[in-house]
Design a protein around this motif. Sequence first.
Motif, PDB file in Angstrom:
ATOM      1  N   ARG A  28      -9.289  -3.126   1.841  1.00  0.00           N
ATOM      2  CA  ARG A  28      -8.327  -4.034   1.216  1.00  0.00           C
ATOM      3  C   ARG A  28      -7.517  -4.655   2.347  1.00  0.00           C
ATOM      4  O   ARG A  28      -6.811  -3.934   3.068  1.00  0.00           O
ATOM      5  CB  ARG A  28      -7.412  -3.265   0.256  1.00  0.00           C
ATOM      6  N   PHE A  55       0.796  -1.231   0.000  1.00  0.00           N
ATOM      7  CA  PHE A  55       0.000   0.000   0.000  1.00  0.00           C
ATOM      8  C   PHE A  55       0.828   1.280   0.000  1.00  0.00           C
ATOM      9  O   PHE A  55       0.277   2.366   0.158  1.00  0.00           O
ATOM     10  CB  PHE A  55      -0.954   0.000   1.201  1.00  0.00           C
ATOM     11  N   ASN A  72      -8.074   4.591   3.327  1.00  0.00           N
ATOM     12  CA  ASN A  72      -7.606   4.663   1.935  1.00  0.00           C
ATOM     13  C   ASN A  72      -8.432   5.594   1.063  1.00  0.00           C
ATOM     14  O   ASN A  72      -8.287   5.608  -0.160  1.00  0.00           O
ATOM     15  CB  ASN A  72      -7.525   3.250   1.314  1.00  0.00           C
ATOM     16  N   THR A 117     -11.403   5.441   0.067  1.00  0.00           N
ATOM     17  CA  THR A 117     -12.456   4.821  -0.742  1.00  0.00           C
ATOM     18  C   THR A 117     -13.530   4.265   0.204  1.00  0.00           C
ATOM     19  O   THR A 117     -13.458   4.465   1.416  1.00  0.00           O
ATOM     20  CB  THR A 117     -11.906   3.646  -1.593  1.00  0.00           C
ATOM     21  N   PHE A 156     -10.509   1.258   4.352  1.00  0.00           N
ATOM     22  CA  PHE A 156      -9.128   1.228   4.852  1.00  0.00           C
ATOM     23  C   PHE A 156      -8.346   0.081   4.241  1.00  0.00           C
ATOM     24  O   PHE A 156      -8.919  -0.867   3.691  1.00  0.00           O
ATOM     25  CB  PHE A 156      -9.101   1.135   6.385  1.00  0.00           C
ATOM     26  N   ASP A 157      -7.032   0.214   4.332  1.00  0.00           N
ATOM     27  CA  ASP A 157      -6.121  -0.867   3.968  1.00  0.00           C
ATOM     28  C   ASP A 157      -5.573  -1.471   5.248  1.00  0.00           C
ATOM     29  O   ASP A 157      -5.355  -0.749   6.232  1.00  0.00           O
ATOM     30  CB  ASP A 157      -4.944  -0.313   3.149  1.00  0.00           C
ATOM     31  N   LYS A 166      -4.727   1.768   7.702  1.00  0.00           N
ATOM     32  CA  LYS A 166      -4.707   3.161   7.232  1.00  0.00           C
ATOM     33  C   LYS A 166      -5.928   3.420   6.354  1.00  0.00           C
ATOM     34  O   LYS A 166      -6.216   2.633   5.445  1.00  0.00           O
ATOM     35  CB  LYS A 166      -3.435   3.396   6.420  1.00  0.00           C
ATOM     36  N   GLY A 213       0.887   2.597   7.978  1.00  0.00           N
ATOM     37  CA  GLY A 213      -0.273   3.057   8.753  1.00  0.00           C
ATOM     38  C   GLY A 213      -0.011   2.986  10.246  1.00  0.00           C
ATOM     39  O   GLY A 213       1.140   3.001  10.682  1.00  0.00           O
ATOM     40  N   GLU A 266     -10.657  -8.188  -0.809  1.00  0.00           N
ATOM     41  CA  GLU A 266     -11.129  -6.808  -0.992  1.00  0.00           C
ATOM     42  C   GLU A 266     -12.642  -6.840  -0.950  1.00  0.00           C
ATOM     43  O   GLU A 266     -13.269  -7.681  -1.588  1.00  0.00           O
ATOM     44  CB  GLU A 266     -10.648  -6.279  -2.350  1.00  0.00           C
TER      45      GLU A 266
END
Length: 380
Positions: free
Chosen positions: A62, A13, A56, A58, A107-108, A54, A17, A73
């Motif tokens: 993920r 990523f 992201n 969107t 978030f990722d 963290k 994070g 995802e």
Amino acid sequence: MKQKIHAKFVELFGEGGQQYASAGRINLIGEHTDYNGGYVFPGAIDCGIVAEIKPNGTSKVRAYSLDYGEAAEFGLEEADKPAQAWACYVFGVCRETIKRGGKVAGFDTVFAGDVPLGAGLSSSAALESTFAFAINEINGNGIDKFELARIGQSTEHNYCGVMCGIMDQFASIFGKQDSLIRLNCKTMEYKYFPFKPEGYRLVLIDSCVKHELASSAYNKRRASCENAAAAIAKRHPEVEFLSDAKRLWLDEVREEIPEEDFLRAEYVIGEVQRVLDVCDALERGDYETVGEMMYQTHFGLSRLYEVSCEELDFLNKLARKMEVTGSRVMGGGFGGCTINLVKDELYEPFIAAAKKQFAEKFGHEPKIYDVVISDGARKL
Ligand code: ADP
Ligand code: MG
């Protein structure tokens, strides 16, 4: 583990994070008491889950499981449930947070853990609690700790098909170093007690067996307890759960209930008292009494409640013979682990004997897990 997670996060990523963690748990004493409105006495342990997270920007999550080497995802609508079982825990926590009015920004995450899976140390609660805690913080939701535990429990119920109680998630969220937490399963009141057994070690011995009986027997035990409680309640209407009953009240109805139900109830009422006795002993730093109560619990689970098995009785008997301070089956029974309180100097010979003698009798070695009572959910 933290470094490996961070390295993978950066690889997948870009920029790193924030890391969060939570823990597996043990229950020192208070077994089969939860559904009887009694006490449990768990604590978080020094193995758990660590997740780097963290936002992201969107509306998607993920996720990457380092232990499975797998990515998932998914979106945050009910229909977006992922295919992988491990990802359902993360998805479930997101959904349950949203259901409670919380915000969940996409978030990722990369995560990993060191709680043995399915050994009775509740790796699933560690996973849920890590994400419940982290998502709450990151999104500034201000959900209280009890509700965070409930988010984990509801995740199991609604997204993983496990109808568990609250103890595992409670311990994982509320756990504190050198402390066990007595939880009243009827009122949900809780209290911390010191657990710092200097000169002793806490070790789990995993029989690595799981006998099939477990779920049908569980339902039968519950029915016996409800039956005994109902008989007592006819004379003592204040009895809502079996744990409300005094031992004498059980004797009054002995002729009115099947002998089997009487024995089950005798165990439960004894166990509720033993939790209180252990708490008193811990306040005095009296670990010998704690250990003796553990043996009494094992006896009750084996002979009165009848949820032990040959492998666990064998380990318990060996502990007694070698003068280990305390030992009992932990969890629902019919397999899994014993939890043992062992003096430092006895640790090596006891574990060596347990491995060797168990293997000779049952054809495989048990697994050994050393645990230290540690912090639960937290930001790293
Ligand atoms: P336990 O008694 O350890 O809670 P469960 O069957 O309830 O056993 O939960 C185990 C499941 O939790 C695993 O099958 C997996 O889906 C998830 N899980 C636990 N730890 C991890 C981990 N380190 N990485 C990915 N998934 C995990
Ligand atoms: Mg679990």
